[in-house]
Enzyme design. Structure first.
Site, PDB file in Angstrom:
ATOM      1  N   ASN A 155       4.412 -31.877 -53.610  1.00 16.08           N
ATOM      2  CA  ASN A 155       2.894 -32.382 -51.970  1.00 16.08           C
ATOM      3  C   ASN A 155       3.610 -32.223 -50.944  1.00 16.08           C
ATOM      4  O   ASN A 155       3.307 -32.093 -49.887  1.00 16.08           O
ATOM      5  CB  ASN A 155       1.946 -33.342 -52.098  1.00 16.08           C
ATOM      6  CG  ASN A 155       2.785 -34.438 -53.231  1.00 16.08           C
ATOM      7  OD1 ASN A 155       4.351 -34.392 -53.324  1.00 16.08           O
ATOM      8  ND2 ASN A 155       2.748 -35.341 -53.094  1.00 16.08           N
TER       9      ASN A 155
ATOM     10  N   GLU B 277      12.055 -45.918 -54.351  1.00 10.96           N
ATOM     11  CA  GLU B 277      13.084 -45.562 -53.089  1.00 10.96           C
ATOM     12  C   GLU B 277      11.985 -46.036 -51.763  1.00 10.96           C
ATOM     13  O   GLU B 277      11.853 -47.239 -51.465  1.00 10.96           O
ATOM     14  CB  GLU B 277      11.602 -44.350 -52.766  1.00 10.96           C
ATOM     15  CG  GLU B 277      12.163 -43.528 -54.155  1.00 10.96           C
ATOM     16  CD  GLU B 277      12.105 -41.465 -53.873  1.00 10.96           C
ATOM     17  OE1 GLU B 277      10.831 -40.841 -53.809  1.00 10.96           O
ATOM     18  OE2 GLU B 277      12.691 -40.580 -54.670  1.00 10.96           O
TER      19      GLU B 277
ATOM     20  N   GLU C 174       9.671 -41.425 -59.890  1.00 10.92           N
ATOM     21  CA  GLU C 174       8.096 -41.421 -59.276  1.00 10.92           C
ATOM     22  C   GLU C 174       6.798 -40.762 -59.226  1.00 10.92           C
ATOM     23  O   GLU C 174       7.229 -39.407 -59.635  1.00 10.92           O
ATOM     24  CB  GLU C 174       8.550 -40.807 -57.929  1.00 10.92           C
ATOM     25  CG  GLU C 174       9.522 -41.898 -57.322  1.00 10.92           C
ATOM     26  CD  GLU C 174       8.964 -43.103 -56.639  1.00 10.92           C
ATOM     27  OE1 GLU C 174       7.873 -43.580 -56.480  1.00 10.92           O
ATOM     28  OE2 GLU C 174       9.934 -44.113 -56.374  1.00 10.92           O
TER      29      GLU C 174
ATOM     30  N   CYS D  95       0.865 -39.353 -53.753  1.00 13.39           N
ATOM     31  CA  CYS D  95       0.293 -39.388 -55.391  1.00 13.39           C
ATOM     32  C   CYS D  95       0.050 -40.651 -55.748  1.00 13.39           C
ATOM     33  O   CYS D  95      -0.417 -41.576 -56.618  1.00 13.39           O
ATOM     34  CB  CYS D  95       1.879 -39.814 -55.999  1.00 13.39           C
ATOM     35  SG  CYS D  95       2.968 -40.014 -54.907  1.00 13.39           S
TER      36      CYS D  95
END
Ligand code: NAD
Length: 487
Positions: A153, A461, A250, A284
Protein backbone atom coordinates in the site's frame (compact mmCIF):
# COMPACT_ATOMS: atom_id res chain seq x y z
CA UNK A 1 3.15 2.61 -20.64
CA UNK A 2 6.40 1.11 -19.34
CA UNK A 3 8.21 1.33 -16.05
CA UNK A 4 10.79 -1.39 -16.59
CA UNK A 5 13.73 -0.94 -14.16
CA UNK A 6 17.31 -1.65 -15.32
CA UNK A 7 17.16 -4.98 -13.48
CA UNK A 8 15.15 -6.71 -10.74
CA UNK A 9 17.50 -6.28 -7.78
CA UNK A 10 19.83 -3.61 -6.45
CA UNK A 11 22.81 -5.15 -4.65
CA UNK A 12 26.17 -3.74 -3.64
CA UNK A 13 25.52 -0.43 -5.34
CA UNK A 14 24.37 -1.78 -8.70
CA UNK A 15 21.43 -3.31 -10.54
CA UNK A 16 21.65 -7.10 -10.73
CA UNK A 17 19.57 -9.61 -12.70
CA UNK A 18 19.10 -13.35 -12.41
CA UNK A 19 16.54 -14.55 -14.93
CA UNK A 20 16.32 -17.94 -13.21
CA UNK A 21 13.98 -16.35 -10.65
CA UNK A 22 10.19 -16.66 -11.13
CA UNK A 23 8.71 -13.83 -13.18
CA UNK A 24 6.98 -11.04 -11.26
CA UNK A 25 4.70 -8.90 -13.40
CA UNK A 26 4.17 -5.32 -12.33
CA UNK A 27 0.62 -4.37 -13.30
CA UNK A 28 -0.67 -0.80 -13.52
CA UNK A 29 -3.92 -1.03 -11.53
CA UNK A 30 -5.70 1.69 -13.51
CA UNK A 31 -5.51 -0.22 -16.79
CA UNK A 32 -4.50 -3.78 -15.94
CA UNK A 33 -1.51 -3.35 -18.24
CA UNK A 34 1.83 -5.09 -17.50
CA UNK A 35 4.31 -2.23 -17.12
CA UNK A 36 7.40 -4.19 -16.03
CA UNK A 37 8.63 -7.75 -15.74
CA UNK A 38 11.00 -8.64 -12.93
CA UNK A 39 12.36 -11.82 -11.38
CA UNK A 40 12.08 -13.09 -7.82
CA UNK A 41 15.41 -13.54 -6.08
CA UNK A 42 17.01 -16.94 -6.43
CA UNK A 43 18.96 -18.38 -3.47
CA UNK A 44 22.13 -17.10 -5.19
CA UNK A 45 20.76 -13.54 -5.26
CA UNK A 46 19.74 -13.77 -1.60
CA UNK A 47 23.25 -14.91 -0.65
CA UNK A 48 24.77 -12.11 -2.67
CA UNK A 49 22.53 -9.47 -1.05
CA UNK A 50 23.14 -10.66 2.50
CA UNK A 51 26.90 -11.09 2.00
CA UNK A 52 27.14 -7.58 0.56
CA UNK A 53 25.11 -6.13 3.46
CA UNK A 54 27.25 -8.00 5.99
CA UNK A 55 30.45 -6.57 4.47
CA UNK A 56 29.08 -3.05 4.18
CA UNK A 57 27.61 -2.95 7.68
CA UNK A 58 31.03 -3.21 9.35
CA UNK A 59 32.30 -0.12 7.56
CA UNK A 60 29.05 1.83 7.93
CA UNK A 61 28.85 1.19 11.68
CA UNK A 62 32.39 2.53 12.06
CA UNK A 63 31.34 5.94 10.68
CA UNK A 64 30.43 8.58 13.23
CA UNK A 65 26.66 8.92 13.70
CA UNK A 66 26.88 12.48 12.33
CA UNK A 67 28.57 11.23 9.16
CA UNK A 68 25.86 8.60 8.64
CA UNK A 69 23.28 11.31 9.32
CA UNK A 70 24.74 13.48 6.55
CA UNK A 71 24.16 10.72 4.00
CA UNK A 72 20.55 10.25 5.12
CA UNK A 73 19.85 13.97 5.00
CA UNK A 74 21.33 14.10 1.50
CA UNK A 75 19.05 11.21 0.47
CA UNK A 76 16.08 13.22 1.81
CA UNK A 77 17.15 16.21 -0.26
CA UNK A 78 17.41 14.11 -3.45
CA UNK A 79 14.00 12.57 -2.82
CA UNK A 80 12.43 16.00 -2.46
CA UNK A 81 14.11 17.22 -5.66
CA UNK A 82 12.73 14.17 -7.49
CA UNK A 83 9.36 14.17 -5.77
CA UNK A 84 7.41 14.45 -9.03
CA UNK A 85 9.22 11.58 -10.77
CA UNK A 86 9.07 9.34 -7.66
CA UNK A 87 5.39 10.14 -7.13
CA UNK A 88 4.59 9.26 -10.74
CA UNK A 89 6.37 5.93 -10.26
CA UNK A 90 4.47 5.32 -7.01
CA UNK A 91 1.22 6.00 -8.87
CA UNK A 92 2.17 3.43 -11.53
CA UNK A 93 3.23 0.92 -8.86
CA UNK A 94 0.07 1.24 -6.72
CA UNK A 95 -2.65 3.02 -8.72
CA UNK A 96 -2.92 5.68 -6.01
CA UNK A 97 -3.82 9.09 -7.44
CA UNK A 98 -0.99 11.53 -8.09
CA UNK A 99 -2.91 14.01 -5.89
CA UNK A 100 -2.00 11.71 -2.97
CA UNK A 101 1.40 10.36 -3.93
CA UNK A 102 2.79 13.86 -4.55
CA UNK A 103 2.10 14.84 -0.91
CA UNK A 104 2.20 11.55 0.99
CA UNK A 105 4.67 9.04 -0.43
CA UNK A 106 8.20 10.13 -1.40
CA UNK A 107 7.76 13.16 0.87
CA UNK A 108 7.05 11.00 3.93
CA UNK A 109 10.05 8.83 2.98
CA UNK A 110 12.19 11.96 2.76
CA UNK A 111 10.86 13.12 6.15
CA UNK A 112 12.08 9.86 7.60
CA UNK A 113 15.62 10.18 6.18
CA UNK A 114 15.76 13.80 7.28
CA UNK A 115 14.49 13.08 10.80
CA UNK A 116 16.75 10.11 11.54
CA UNK A 117 19.67 11.78 9.78
CA UNK A 118 19.16 14.73 12.12
CA UNK A 119 18.66 13.01 15.47
CA UNK A 120 21.26 10.27 15.11
CA UNK A 121 24.19 12.47 16.10
CA UNK A 122 22.91 12.43 19.69
CA UNK A 123 20.37 9.60 19.76
CA UNK A 124 22.95 6.79 20.03
CA UNK A 125 24.55 8.15 23.21
CA UNK A 126 24.90 5.73 26.08
CA UNK A 127 25.09 6.41 29.79
CA UNK A 128 27.67 6.38 32.54
CA UNK A 129 26.66 4.61 35.75
CA UNK A 130 28.60 5.35 38.97
CA UNK A 131 29.03 2.30 41.25
CA UNK A 132 31.10 3.70 44.10
CA UNK A 133 34.74 3.09 43.08
CA UNK A 134 33.83 0.99 40.07
CA UNK A 135 31.63 2.29 37.29
CA UNK A 136 29.90 1.12 34.14
CA UNK A 137 28.90 2.54 30.84
CA UNK A 138 26.43 1.58 28.17
CA UNK A 139 26.70 1.85 24.41
CA UNK A 140 23.85 1.61 21.96
CA UNK A 141 25.07 -0.64 19.12
CA UNK A 142 23.54 -1.70 15.80
CA UNK A 143 22.14 -5.21 15.36
CA UNK A 144 23.96 -6.01 12.08
CA UNK A 145 22.14 -7.07 8.92
CA UNK A 146 18.42 -6.37 9.17
CA UNK A 147 15.70 -7.45 6.76
CA UNK A 148 12.74 -5.25 5.81
CA UNK A 149 9.67 -6.83 4.19
CA UNK A 150 7.04 -4.49 2.77
CA UNK A 151 3.32 -4.46 2.01
CA UNK A 152 1.94 -3.00 -1.23
CA UNK A 153 0.00 0.00 0.00
CA UNK A 154 2.89 2.43 0.68
CA UNK A 155 5.90 0.88 -1.09
CA UNK A 156 8.26 3.87 -1.01
CA UNK A 157 7.22 5.02 2.46
CA UNK A 158 7.67 1.53 3.92
CA UNK A 159 11.10 1.17 2.25
CA UNK A 160 12.16 4.45 3.91
CA UNK A 161 10.40 4.05 7.28
CA UNK A 162 12.35 0.82 7.76
CA UNK A 163 15.55 1.89 6.03
CA UNK A 164 16.06 5.28 7.69
CA UNK A 165 16.15 4.22 11.37
CA UNK A 166 17.96 0.97 10.51
CA UNK A 167 20.74 2.77 8.62
CA UNK A 168 20.91 5.67 11.07
CA UNK A 169 21.63 3.17 13.86
CA UNK A 170 24.49 1.65 11.83
CA UNK A 171 22.79 -1.45 10.42
CA UNK A 172 22.71 -2.57 6.80
CA UNK A 173 19.34 -3.49 5.32
CA UNK A 174 18.16 -6.01 2.77
CA UNK A 175 14.68 -4.87 1.75
CA UNK A 176 12.11 -7.00 -0.05
CA UNK A 177 9.16 -5.03 -1.38
CA UNK A 178 5.80 -6.66 -1.92
CA UNK A 179 5.64 -8.65 -5.16
CA UNK A 180 2.58 -6.54 -6.05
CA UNK A 181 4.54 -3.25 -6.00
CA UNK A 182 8.17 -4.04 -6.84
CA UNK A 183 9.27 -0.74 -8.40
CA UNK A 184 9.61 2.05 -5.83
CA UNK A 185 12.15 0.53 -3.42
CA UNK A 186 14.73 0.16 -6.20
CA UNK A 187 14.76 3.96 -6.55
CA UNK A 188 15.35 4.39 -2.82
CA UNK A 189 18.39 2.09 -3.06
CA UNK A 190 19.72 4.10 -6.03
CA UNK A 191 19.22 7.41 -4.19
CA UNK A 192 21.07 6.22 -1.10
CA UNK A 193 24.12 5.39 -3.24
CA UNK A 194 23.90 8.79 -4.89
CA UNK A 195 23.73 10.36 -1.42
CA UNK A 196 27.02 8.71 -0.46
CA UNK A 197 26.02 5.50 1.35
CA UNK A 198 28.61 2.73 1.02
CA UNK A 199 27.68 0.02 -1.48
CA UNK A 200 25.69 -2.77 0.15
CA UNK A 201 24.29 -0.76 3.05
CA UNK A 202 20.81 -0.86 1.51
CA UNK A 203 20.10 -3.69 -0.92
CA UNK A 204 16.75 -4.43 -2.54
CA UNK A 205 15.74 -7.86 -3.74
CA UNK A 206 12.45 -8.91 -5.29
CA UNK A 207 10.34 -11.83 -4.23
CA UNK A 208 7.10 -13.18 -2.87
CA UNK A 209 5.91 -15.34 -0.01
CA UNK A 210 8.38 -18.03 -1.07
CA UNK A 211 11.33 -15.61 -0.95
CA UNK A 212 10.47 -13.92 2.38
CA UNK A 213 11.07 -17.03 4.52
CA UNK A 214 14.57 -17.49 3.01
CA UNK A 215 15.49 -14.02 4.22
CA UNK A 216 13.90 -14.46 7.64
CA UNK A 217 15.69 -17.74 8.36
CA UNK A 218 19.10 -16.69 7.03
CA UNK A 219 21.66 -17.10 9.85
CA UNK A 220 23.37 -13.77 9.07
CA UNK A 221 20.15 -11.79 9.58
CA UNK A 222 19.76 -10.27 13.06
CA UNK A 223 16.32 -8.72 12.75
CA UNK A 224 13.22 -8.71 10.60
CA UNK A 225 10.82 -5.79 10.28
CA UNK A 226 7.60 -6.75 8.51
CA UNK A 227 4.70 -4.66 7.31
CA UNK A 228 1.93 -7.01 6.31
CA UNK A 229 -1.14 -8.93 7.39
CA UNK A 230 -1.64 -10.68 10.73
CA UNK A 231 -1.39 -14.22 9.25
CA UNK A 232 1.95 -13.33 7.61
CA UNK A 233 3.06 -11.69 10.86
CA UNK A 234 2.42 -14.91 12.76
CA UNK A 235 4.52 -16.89 10.29
CA UNK A 236 7.39 -14.40 10.21
CA UNK A 237 7.43 -13.85 13.99
CA UNK A 238 7.36 -17.64 14.51
CA UNK A 239 10.27 -18.24 12.13
CA UNK A 240 12.27 -15.38 13.67
CA UNK A 241 11.54 -16.59 17.21
CA UNK A 242 12.90 -20.04 16.42
CA UNK A 243 16.28 -18.34 15.91
CA UNK A 244 15.73 -15.68 18.61
CA UNK A 245 15.89 -12.81 16.13
CA UNK A 246 14.60 -9.32 16.83
CA UNK A 247 11.31 -8.44 15.13
CA UNK A 248 9.12 -5.44 14.42
CA UNK A 249 5.59 -6.33 13.31
CA UNK A 250 3.43 -3.68 11.62
CA UNK A 251 0.28 -5.65 10.91
CA UNK A 252 -3.39 -5.20 10.15
CA UNK A 253 -6.27 -3.64 12.04
CA UNK A 254 -10.01 -3.11 12.41
CA UNK A 255 -9.73 0.17 14.20
CA UNK A 256 -12.62 2.09 15.81
CA UNK A 257 -13.51 5.75 15.39
CA UNK A 258 -15.95 6.93 18.08
CA UNK A 259 -18.08 9.98 17.23
CA UNK A 260 -19.88 11.49 20.24
CA UNK A 261 -23.02 13.60 19.88
CA UNK A 262 -21.18 16.83 20.73
CA UNK A 263 -18.60 16.37 17.98
CA UNK A 264 -18.18 18.78 15.08
CA UNK A 265 -20.04 16.59 12.60
CA UNK A 266 -18.37 17.79 9.39
CA UNK A 267 -14.97 17.33 11.00
CA UNK A 268 -15.87 13.84 12.23
CA UNK A 269 -17.09 12.93 8.73
CA UNK A 270 -13.80 14.20 7.30
CA UNK A 271 -11.93 11.99 9.78
CA UNK A 272 -14.06 8.97 8.95
CA UNK A 273 -13.66 9.54 5.19
CA UNK A 274 -9.88 10.02 5.49
CA UNK A 275 -9.75 6.91 7.64
CA UNK A 276 -11.65 4.77 5.13
CA UNK A 277 -11.19 6.14 1.62
CA UNK A 278 -7.64 7.55 1.41
CA UNK A 279 -5.48 5.28 -0.77
CA UNK A 280 -8.72 3.56 -1.84
CA UNK A 281 -9.09 2.30 1.72
CA UNK A 282 -5.80 0.40 1.63
CA UNK A 283 -4.36 1.78 4.88
CA UNK A 284 -3.58 -0.44 7.86
CA UNK A 285 -4.61 2.11 10.50
CA UNK A 286 -7.98 2.86 8.91
CA UNK A 287 -10.87 3.41 11.30
CA UNK A 288 -13.18 0.96 9.60
CA UNK A 289 -15.64 0.64 12.48
CA UNK A 290 -17.20 4.08 12.88
CA UNK A 291 -19.29 4.18 16.07
CA UNK A 292 -21.73 7.10 15.80
CA UNK A 293 -23.90 8.26 18.71
CA UNK A 294 -27.57 7.52 17.97
CA UNK A 295 -28.54 11.19 18.50
CA UNK A 296 -26.55 12.30 15.43
CA UNK A 297 -26.82 9.17 13.30
CA UNK A 298 -29.27 10.51 10.69
CA UNK A 299 -27.47 13.78 10.01
CA UNK A 300 -24.08 12.02 10.05
CA UNK A 301 -25.21 9.45 7.48
CA UNK A 302 -26.92 11.91 5.16
CA UNK A 303 -23.87 14.24 5.01
CA UNK A 304 -21.51 11.24 4.75
CA UNK A 305 -23.50 9.86 1.81
CA UNK A 306 -23.48 13.21 -0.01
CA UNK A 307 -19.77 13.75 0.51
CA UNK A 308 -18.88 10.15 -0.41
CA UNK A 309 -20.88 10.34 -3.65
CA UNK A 310 -18.97 13.50 -4.59
CA UNK A 311 -15.55 11.76 -4.49
CA UNK A 312 -13.89 12.01 -7.92
CA UNK A 313 -12.90 8.51 -9.04
CA UNK A 314 -10.80 8.12 -12.15
CA UNK A 315 -7.42 8.27 -13.84
CA UNK A 316 -4.78 8.33 -11.08
CA UNK A 317 -2.50 10.45 -13.26
CA UNK A 318 -5.06 13.25 -13.45
CA UNK A 319 -4.34 15.78 -10.67
CA UNK A 320 -8.08 16.21 -10.05
CA UNK A 321 -8.69 12.52 -9.29
CA UNK A 322 -9.35 11.84 -5.61
CA UNK A 323 -9.65 8.06 -5.70
CA UNK A 324 -7.87 5.57 -7.92
CA UNK A 325 -8.35 1.82 -8.36
CA UNK A 326 -7.49 -0.91 -5.88
CA UNK A 327 -3.98 -2.29 -6.14
CA UNK A 328 -4.93 -5.57 -7.83
CA UNK A 329 -7.78 -7.54 -9.28
CA UNK A 330 -7.46 -10.08 -6.45
CA UNK A 331 -7.78 -7.34 -3.81
CA UNK A 332 -10.86 -5.93 -5.55
CA UNK A 333 -12.44 -9.40 -5.65
CA UNK A 334 -11.76 -9.81 -1.95
CA UNK A 335 -13.34 -6.45 -1.12
CA UNK A 336 -16.39 -7.13 -3.33
CA UNK A 337 -16.90 -10.43 -1.54
CA UNK A 338 -16.92 -8.59 1.81
CA UNK A 339 -19.49 -6.16 0.39
CA UNK A 340 -21.67 -9.15 -0.56
CA UNK A 341 -21.31 -10.50 2.98
CA UNK A 342 -22.33 -7.12 4.42
CA UNK A 343 -25.50 -7.15 2.30
CA UNK A 344 -26.25 -10.79 3.09
CA UNK A 345 -25.78 -10.33 6.84
CA UNK A 346 -28.29 -7.46 6.93
CA UNK A 347 -26.25 -4.24 6.99
CA UNK A 348 -27.88 -1.24 5.25
CA UNK A 349 -26.01 -0.17 2.13
CA UNK A 350 -25.92 3.63 2.29
CA UNK A 351 -23.86 4.20 -0.84
CA UNK A 352 -21.47 2.40 -3.20
CA UNK A 353 -21.31 -1.36 -3.11
CA UNK A 354 -19.97 -2.15 -6.56
CA UNK A 355 -17.86 -1.15 -9.52
CA UNK A 356 -18.30 2.51 -10.58
CA UNK A 357 -19.99 3.16 -13.94
CA UNK A 358 -18.04 6.37 -14.36
CA UNK A 359 -14.77 4.58 -15.22
CA UNK A 360 -14.37 2.31 -18.18
CA UNK A 361 -11.63 -0.13 -19.10
CA UNK A 362 -9.79 -2.85 -17.27
CA UNK A 363 -8.78 -0.98 -14.10
CA UNK A 364 -9.49 -2.41 -10.65
CA UNK A 365 -11.89 0.34 -9.60
CA UNK A 366 -14.45 0.04 -6.85
CA UNK A 367 -16.96 2.45 -5.35
CA UNK A 368 -16.34 3.96 -1.94
CA UNK A 369 -18.90 2.12 0.14
CA UNK A 370 -20.73 2.90 3.38
CA UNK A 371 -22.75 0.41 5.38
CA UNK A 372 -24.98 1.54 8.27
CA UNK A 373 -26.79 -0.49 10.97
CA UNK A 374 -23.72 -2.69 11.19
CA UNK A 375 -23.65 -4.89 14.29
CA UNK A 376 -20.60 -6.15 16.15
CA UNK A 377 -21.06 -9.76 15.08
CA UNK A 378 -21.18 -9.11 11.31
CA UNK A 379 -18.20 -10.31 9.28
CA UNK A 380 -17.61 -6.79 7.90
CA UNK A 381 -17.31 -5.50 11.48
CA UNK A 382 -14.85 -8.16 12.57
CA UNK A 383 -12.45 -8.79 9.69
CA UNK A 384 -9.98 -6.45 8.02
CA UNK A 385 -11.33 -5.71 4.52
CA UNK A 386 -8.49 -3.45 3.31
CA UNK A 387 -10.58 -1.52 0.84
CA UNK A 388 -12.88 1.54 0.83
CA UNK A 389 -15.66 0.03 2.93
CA UNK A 390 -16.84 1.98 5.98
CA UNK A 391 -19.00 0.30 8.61
CA UNK A 392 -21.15 2.65 10.69
CA UNK A 393 -22.36 1.24 14.02
CA UNK A 394 -24.68 2.99 16.53
CA UNK A 395 -24.11 3.50 20.22
CA UNK A 396 -25.79 5.18 23.21
CA UNK A 397 -23.35 5.17 26.01
CA UNK A 398 -19.63 5.86 26.60
CA UNK A 399 -18.84 2.73 28.65
CA UNK A 400 -20.71 0.55 26.14
CA UNK A 401 -18.86 1.96 23.14
CA UNK A 402 -15.45 1.52 24.77
CA UNK A 403 -16.17 -2.11 25.49
CA UNK A 404 -17.42 -2.74 21.94
CA UNK A 405 -14.53 -0.82 20.36
CA UNK A 406 -12.06 -3.01 22.28
CA UNK A 407 -13.82 -6.28 21.45
CA UNK A 408 -11.41 -7.20 18.65
CA UNK A 409 -8.16 -9.13 18.35
CA UNK A 410 -6.60 -6.09 16.63
CA UNK A 411 -5.17 -3.02 18.36
CA UNK A 412 -3.51 -0.84 15.76
CA UNK A 413 -5.28 2.52 16.00
CA UNK A 414 -8.34 4.34 17.29
CA UNK A 415 -9.94 7.78 17.07
CA UNK A 416 -12.35 9.88 19.11
CA UNK A 417 -14.35 12.91 17.97
CA UNK A 418 -15.87 15.04 20.74
CA UNK A 419 -15.91 18.65 21.93
CA UNK A 420 -15.42 17.49 25.52
CA UNK A 421 -11.68 17.17 26.10
CA UNK A 422 -11.87 15.40 29.42
CA UNK A 423 -14.06 12.80 27.77
CA UNK A 424 -11.63 12.57 24.85
CA UNK A 425 -8.69 11.77 27.13
CA UNK A 426 -10.74 9.47 29.35
CA UNK A 427 -11.86 7.46 26.31
CA UNK A 428 -8.49 7.21 24.53
CA UNK A 429 -7.01 6.09 27.82
CA UNK A 430 -9.28 3.05 27.78
CA UNK A 431 -9.11 2.21 24.07
CA UNK A 432 -6.71 -0.65 23.34
CA UNK A 433 -4.52 0.58 20.48
CA UNK A 434 -0.97 1.65 19.75
CA UNK A 435 -1.71 4.90 17.91
CA UNK A 436 -4.72 7.10 18.70
CA UNK A 437 -6.12 10.39 17.46
CA UNK A 438 -8.39 12.99 19.05
CA UNK A 439 -10.50 15.08 16.64
CA UNK A 440 -8.46 14.02 13.63
CA UNK A 441 -7.46 10.73 12.03
CA UNK A 442 -4.57 8.89 10.33
CA UNK A 443 -1.96 11.63 10.62
CA UNK A 444 1.43 9.95 11.06
CA UNK A 445 4.25 12.50 11.01
CA UNK A 446 7.72 11.03 11.53
CA UNK A 447 8.07 12.74 14.91
CA UNK A 448 5.50 10.45 16.60
CA UNK A 449 5.79 6.71 17.26
CA UNK A 450 3.57 4.52 15.07
CA UNK A 451 2.64 0.90 15.68
CA UNK A 452 0.13 -1.53 17.09
CA UNK A 453 -0.81 -3.55 20.13
CA UNK A 454 -2.58 -6.92 20.52
CA UNK A 455 -2.57 -8.86 17.21
CA UNK A 456 -1.69 -5.70 15.23
CA UNK A 457 1.95 -6.14 16.13
CA UNK A 458 4.77 -4.83 18.24
CA UNK A 459 7.72 -2.53 17.94
CA UNK A 460 7.37 1.05 16.75
CA UNK A 461 8.25 2.90 13.58
CA UNK A 462 9.13 6.62 13.40
CA UNK A 463 10.28 8.90 16.25
CA UNK A 464 13.35 8.21 18.37
CA UNK A 465 11.53 5.09 19.64
CA UNK A 466 12.22 3.33 16.32
CA UNK A 467 15.98 3.43 16.98
CA UNK A 468 15.52 1.20 20.03
CA UNK A 469 14.15 -1.45 17.71
CA UNK A 470 17.21 -1.30 15.43
CA UNK A 471 19.88 -1.34 18.14
CA UNK A 472 20.70 -2.94 21.45
CA UNK A 473 22.49 -1.94 24.62
CA UNK A 474 25.98 -3.11 25.40
CA UNK A 475 26.97 -2.72 29.05
CA UNK A 476 30.59 -2.45 30.19
CA UNK A 477 31.47 -2.83 33.89
CA UNK A 478 34.78 -1.17 34.71
CA UNK A 479 36.60 -2.57 37.75
CA UNK A 480 38.90 0.07 39.27
CA UNK A 481 40.58 -2.11 41.90
CA UNK A 482 41.72 -5.69 42.20
CA UNK A 483 39.30 -8.45 41.22
CA UNK A 484 38.34 -10.27 44.44
CA UNK A 485 37.09 -13.88 44.61
CA UNK A 486 36.12 -16.11 47.59
CA UNK A 487 38.38 -18.95 46.38
P1 NAD B 1 0.92 -9.74 3.17
O1 NAD B 1 0.97 -10.15 4.58
O2 NAD B 1 0.25 -10.60 2.17
O3 NAD B 1 2.42 -9.54 2.60
C1 NAD B 1 3.32 -8.65 3.21
C2 NAD B 1 4.73 -9.00 2.78
O4 NAD B 1 5.13 -10.22 3.37
C3 NAD B 1 4.92 -9.18 1.26
O5 NAD B 1 6.15 -8.60 0.89
C4 NAD B 1 4.97 -10.71 1.11
O6 NAD B 1 5.71 -11.13 0.00
C5 NAD B 1 5.66 -11.10 2.39
N1 NAD B 1 5.41 -12.46 2.86
C6 NAD B 1 4.29 -13.21 2.72
N2 NAD B 1 4.42 -14.39 3.36
C7 NAD B 1 5.65 -14.37 3.94
C8 NAD B 1 6.37 -15.30 4.76
N3 NAD B 1 5.85 -16.47 5.13
N4 NAD B 1 7.62 -14.95 5.18
C9 NAD B 1 8.15 -13.76 4.86
N5 NAD B 1 7.52 -12.85 4.07
C10 NAD B 1 6.28 -13.16 3.63
O7 NAD B 1 0.32 -8.26 3.21
P2 NAD B 1 -0.11 -7.33 1.98
O8 NAD B 1 -1.34 -7.94 1.38
O9 NAD B 1 1.06 -7.04 1.15
O10 NAD B 1 -0.50 -5.98 2.75
C11 NAD B 1 -1.72 -5.76 3.36
C12 NAD B 1 -1.62 -6.02 4.86
O11 NAD B 1 -0.56 -5.24 5.41
C13 NAD B 1 -2.87 -5.59 5.59
O12 NAD B 1 -3.20 -6.54 6.56
C14 NAD B 1 -2.47 -4.29 6.24
O13 NAD B 1 -3.20 -3.94 7.38
C15 NAD B 1 -1.03 -4.54 6.55
N6 NAD B 1 -0.30 -3.27 6.71
C16 NAD B 1 0.11 -2.89 7.95
C17 NAD B 1 0.76 -1.67 8.12
C18 NAD B 1 1.23 -1.22 9.48
O14 NAD B 1 2.08 -0.35 9.53
N7 NAD B 1 0.70 -1.74 10.56
C19 NAD B 1 0.99 -0.85 7.01
C20 NAD B 1 0.55 -1.28 5.76
C21 NAD B 1 -0.10 -2.49 5.62
Amino acid sequence: MKAQPQASHFIDGAYVEDTDGTVIESIYPATGEVIARLHAATPAIIEKAIASAKRAQKEWASWSPAARGRVLKKAAEIMRERNRELSELETLDTGKPIQETIVADPTSGADSFEFFGGIIATAMNGSQIPLGGDWAYTKRVPLGVVVGIGAWNYPQQIACWKGAPALAAGNAMVFKPSEVTPLGALKIAEILIEAGAPKGVYNVIQGDRETGPLLVSHPDVAKVSLTGSVPTGRKVAGAAASQLKHVTMELGGKSPIVVFDDADIESAISGAMLGNFYSTGQVCSNGTRVFVHKAIKEVFLSRLKARTEAILIGDPQDEATQMGPMVSLAQREKVLSYIDKGKAEGATLVTGGGIPNSVTGEGFYIQPTVFADVTDDMTIAREEIFGPVMCVLDFDDEAEVIERANATEFGLSAGVFTADFSRAHRVVDQLEAGTLWINTYNLCPVEIPFGGSKQSGFGRENSAAALEHYSELKTVYVGMGKCEAPY
